[in-house]
Design a protein around this motif. Structure first.
Motif, PDB file in Angstrom:
ATOM      1  N   GLN A 202       0.822  -1.201   0.000  1.00 52.49           N
ATOM      2  CA  GLN A 202       0.000   0.000   0.000  1.00 52.49           C
ATOM      3  C   GLN A 202       0.863   1.262   0.000  1.00 52.49           C
ATOM      4  O   GLN A 202       0.605   2.210  -0.753  1.00 52.49           O
ATOM      5  N   ASN A 203       1.900   1.281   0.818  1.00 51.28           N
ATOM      6  CA  ASN A 203       2.784   2.445   0.883  1.00 51.28           C
ATOM      7  C   ASN A 203       3.536   2.648  -0.426  1.00 51.28           C
ATOM      8  O   ASN A 203       3.728   3.779  -0.882  1.00 51.28           O
ATOM      9  N   GLN A 204       3.968   1.547  -1.042  1.00 44.93           N
ATOM     10  CA  GLN A 204       4.681   1.658  -2.306  1.00 44.93           C
ATOM     11  C   GLN A 204       3.771   2.210  -3.397  1.00 44.93           C
ATOM     12  O   GLN A 204       4.194   3.033  -4.219  1.00 44.93           O
ATOM     13  N   LYS A 205       2.508   1.767  -3.387  1.00 49.99           N
ATOM     14  CA  LYS A 205       1.548   2.254  -4.381  1.00 49.99           C
ATOM     15  C   LYS A 205       1.287   3.744  -4.191  1.00 49.99           C
ATOM     16  O   LYS A 205       1.243   4.513  -5.162  1.00 49.99           O
ATOM     17  N   LYS A 206       1.117   4.163  -2.920  1.00 52.44           N
ATOM     18  CA  LYS A 206       0.889   5.585  -2.649  1.00 52.44           C
ATOM     19  C   LYS A 206       2.111   6.408  -3.022  1.00 52.44           C
ATOM     20  O   LYS A 206       1.991   7.506  -3.564  1.00 52.44           O
ATOM     21  N   ARG A 207       3.285   5.883  -2.716  1.00 52.90           N
ATOM     22  CA  ARG A 207       4.515   6.617  -3.021  1.00 52.90           C
ATOM     23  C   ARG A 207       4.642   6.842  -4.533  1.00 52.90           C
ATOM     24  O   ARG A 207       5.023   7.921  -4.987  1.00 52.90           O
ATOM     25  N   GLN A 208       4.268   5.813  -5.282  1.00 50.86           N
ATOM     26  CA  GLN A 208       4.334   5.931  -6.731  1.00 50.86           C
ATOM     27  C   GLN A 208       3.276   6.904  -7.255  1.00 50.86           C
ATOM     28  O   GLN A 208       3.567   7.756  -8.101  1.00 50.86           O
ATOM     29  N   THR A 209       2.049   6.779  -6.726  1.00 51.16           N
ATOM     30  CA  THR A 209       0.958   7.642  -7.175  1.00 51.16           C
ATOM     31  C   THR A 209       1.251   9.107  -6.871  1.00 51.16           C
ATOM     32  O   THR A 209       1.124   9.976  -7.746  1.00 51.16           O
ATOM     33  N   TYR A 210       1.651   9.389  -5.620  1.00 51.38           N
ATOM     34  CA  TYR A 210       1.932  10.776  -5.239  1.00 51.38           C
ATOM     35  C   TYR A 210       3.210  11.293  -5.899  1.00 51.38           C
ATOM     36  O   TYR A 210       3.385  12.497  -6.080  1.00 51.38           O
ATOM     37  N   GLY A 211       4.098  10.374  -6.269  1.00 49.60           N
ATOM     38  CA  GLY A 211       5.334  10.795  -6.910  1.00 49.60           C
ATOM     39  C   GLY A 211       5.103  11.485  -8.242  1.00 49.60           C
ATOM     40  O   GLY A 211       5.839  12.394  -8.637  1.00 49.60           O
ATOM     41  N   TYR A 212       4.039  11.063  -8.947  1.00 46.06           N
ATOM     42  CA  TYR A 212       3.712  11.673 -10.234  1.00 46.06           C
ATOM     43  C   TYR A 212       3.136  13.080 -10.094  1.00 46.06           C
ATOM     44  O   TYR A 212       3.024  13.816 -11.068  1.00 46.06           O
ATOM     45  N   PHE A 269       7.836  12.926  -0.714  1.00 42.59           N
ATOM     46  CA  PHE A 269       7.327  11.630  -1.136  1.00 42.59           C
ATOM     47  C   PHE A 269       6.689  10.922   0.065  1.00 42.59           C
ATOM     48  O   PHE A 269       7.185  11.001   1.185  1.00 42.59           O
ATOM     49  N   TRP A 270       5.597  10.223  -0.188  1.00 41.96           N
ATOM     50  CA  TRP A 270       4.895   9.474   0.862  1.00 41.96           C
ATOM     51  C   TRP A 270       5.827   8.444   1.484  1.00 41.96           C
ATOM     52  O   TRP A 270       6.543   7.718   0.789  1.00 41.96           O
ATOM     53  N   LEU A 271       5.771   8.357   2.835  1.00 37.79           N
ATOM     54  CA  LEU A 271       6.558   7.352   3.550  1.00 37.79           C
ATOM     55  C   LEU A 271       5.649   6.342   4.235  1.00 37.79           C
ATOM     56  O   LEU A 271       5.743   5.142   3.999  1.00 37.79           O
ATOM     57  N   CYS A 272       4.741   6.831   5.107  1.00 36.67           N
ATOM     58  CA  CYS A 272       3.819   5.927   5.793  1.00 36.67           C
ATOM     59  C   CYS A 272       2.703   6.749   6.433  1.00 36.67           C
ATOM     60  O   CYS A 272       2.783   7.972   6.512  1.00 36.67           O
ATOM     61  N   SER A 273       1.665   6.061   6.926  1.00 30.65           N
ATOM     62  CA  SER A 273       0.593   6.745   7.633  1.00 30.65           C
ATOM     63  C   SER A 273       1.049   7.105   9.041  1.00 30.65           C
ATOM     64  O   SER A 273       2.044   6.572   9.542  1.00 30.65           O
ATOM     65  N   THR A 274       0.319   7.989   9.698  1.00 30.24           N
ATOM     66  CA  THR A 274       0.681   8.374  11.066  1.00 30.24           C
ATOM     67  C   THR A 274       0.545   7.193  12.020  1.00 30.24           C
ATOM     68  O   THR A 274       1.276   7.109  13.007  1.00 30.24           O
ATOM     69  N   ASN A 275      -0.378   6.271  11.735  1.00 37.35           N
ATOM     70  CA  ASN A 275      -0.540   5.083  12.574  1.00 37.35           C
ATOM     71  C   ASN A 275       0.686   4.178  12.511  1.00 37.35           C
ATOM     72  O   ASN A 275       0.944   3.397  13.422  1.00 37.35           O
ATOM     73  N   GLU A 276       1.420   4.268  11.401  1.00 35.20           N
ATOM     74  CA  GLU A 276       2.573   3.405  11.204  1.00 35.20           C
ATOM     75  C   GLU A 276       3.889   4.085  11.587  1.00 35.20           C
ATOM     76  O   GLU A 276       4.957   3.475  11.472  1.00 35.20           O
ATOM     77  N   LYS A 277       3.801   5.328  12.041  1.00 36.54           N
ATOM     78  CA  LYS A 277       5.014   6.089  12.333  1.00 36.54           C
ATOM     79  C   LYS A 277       5.855   5.424  13.419  1.00 36.54           C
ATOM     80  O   LYS A 277       7.073   5.290  13.277  1.00 36.54           O
TER      81      LYS A 277
END
Length: 289
Positions: A202-212, A269-277
């Protein structure tokens, strides 16, 4: 002895079951104080460190019955810290001490919008609903199993079981009695290792999506979370941003080097959610939740 359900009891039963299906199938908010459930008698945590609760009700309109509803820590929340995940509805059980007669199985199927099949533990569709009578000494117990139709606003698969008692051979009334109803959400089973894998995907997908989106200093943050700042020197910063907050400038030297440094325009770039910090390790630094 006549134990037929009264019209008022049937109305209360259908109102209760309708409310449960709204919560279970349509994902309506659960309000334990809703009068449709009855009076809340007790509530307790199911498991230490988890968000789930067990609620017990006493519905005066349906005497001689227990009404129980349980929530569970959201299985679709992949965070490792389960204390931060929200509770979601999981299961419901209505058990009659004095099983009433006169409850129409066809009416329950219609009101709950139940399909003519059920899903087994392996995910295989089984046609029909009648599982037949039980084995001795419960040979009078008759089970019917269903998958509820999704409906217009359905979000989660819901399984329903109806338990009736067939009339005994010497029962001249030949009436069946309703003894129990269960309603359960069919959540995917995930172990901590499976959740970790899902979280990483999920984090990798978000990182890729927000990276664009070329999210840089001065642009609004699209989602609350922990973000990684980059400059021409590479990944040098990490910071938590709220949705809508303007992305800050980025450190010009590595965070682990400490001390003050010039801040420069950079990308985030997205790293993780606050719950996962809490527990997340970034460039050798364990982030604090």
């Amino acid at each position: 002895m006549n134990n037929d359900i009264t019209p008022s009891q049937e109305q209360a039963l259908l109102r209760l079951l309708g409310k449960v299906m709204e919560v279970m199938r349509d994902d309506r908010p659960l309000n334990p104080d809703d009068s449709a459930f009855g009076a809340l008698e007790s509530s307790r945590s199911i498991k230490p460190g988890e968000a789930g609760m067990h609620y017990s009700f006493r519905n005066r309109a349906i005497p001689d019955a227990t009404v129980d509803l349980s929530t569970w820590t959201d299985p679709l929340d992949y965070s490792d810290d389960r204390t931060r995940a929200r509770a979601v509805p999981a299961s419901f059980e209505l058990w009659f001490y004095d099983a009433p007669t006169g409850v129409s199985r066809r009416l329950l199927e219609q009101r709950l919008d139940l399909a003519g099949y059920w899903i087994d533990a392996a995910g295989v569709r089984e046609e029909g609903n009648d599982l037949g009578s039980g084995l001795p000494p419960a040979e009078l117990l008759h089970t019917y199993r269903y998958r509820a139709n999704a409906g217009e606003h359905g979000r989660f698969p819901v399984d329903v079981e109806l338990f009736f008692l067939d009339p005994a051979p010497n029962d001249s009334s030949r009436k069946t009695r309703l003894i129990k109803i269960t309603i359960d959400r069919d959540y995917p089973y995930l172990t901590p290792a499976m959740r970790k894998k899902k979280r990483e995907e999920q984090n990798q997908k978000k990182r890729q999506t927000y990276g664009y989106m070329n999210l840089c200093t001065g642009t609004p943050c699209p989602e609350t979370g922990v973000w990684e700042g980059w400059t021409d020197s590479g990944s040098t910063d990490v910071m938590e941003f709220a949705r809508g907050q303007i992305f800050d400038a980025v450190r010009s030297v590595l965070l682990e080097q400490g001390g003050s440094c010039p801040m420069v325009v950079g990308r985030w770039f997205w790293l993780c959610s606050t719950n996962e910090k809490s527990g997340t390790v970034w460039k050798g630094i364990e982030l604090q939740g």
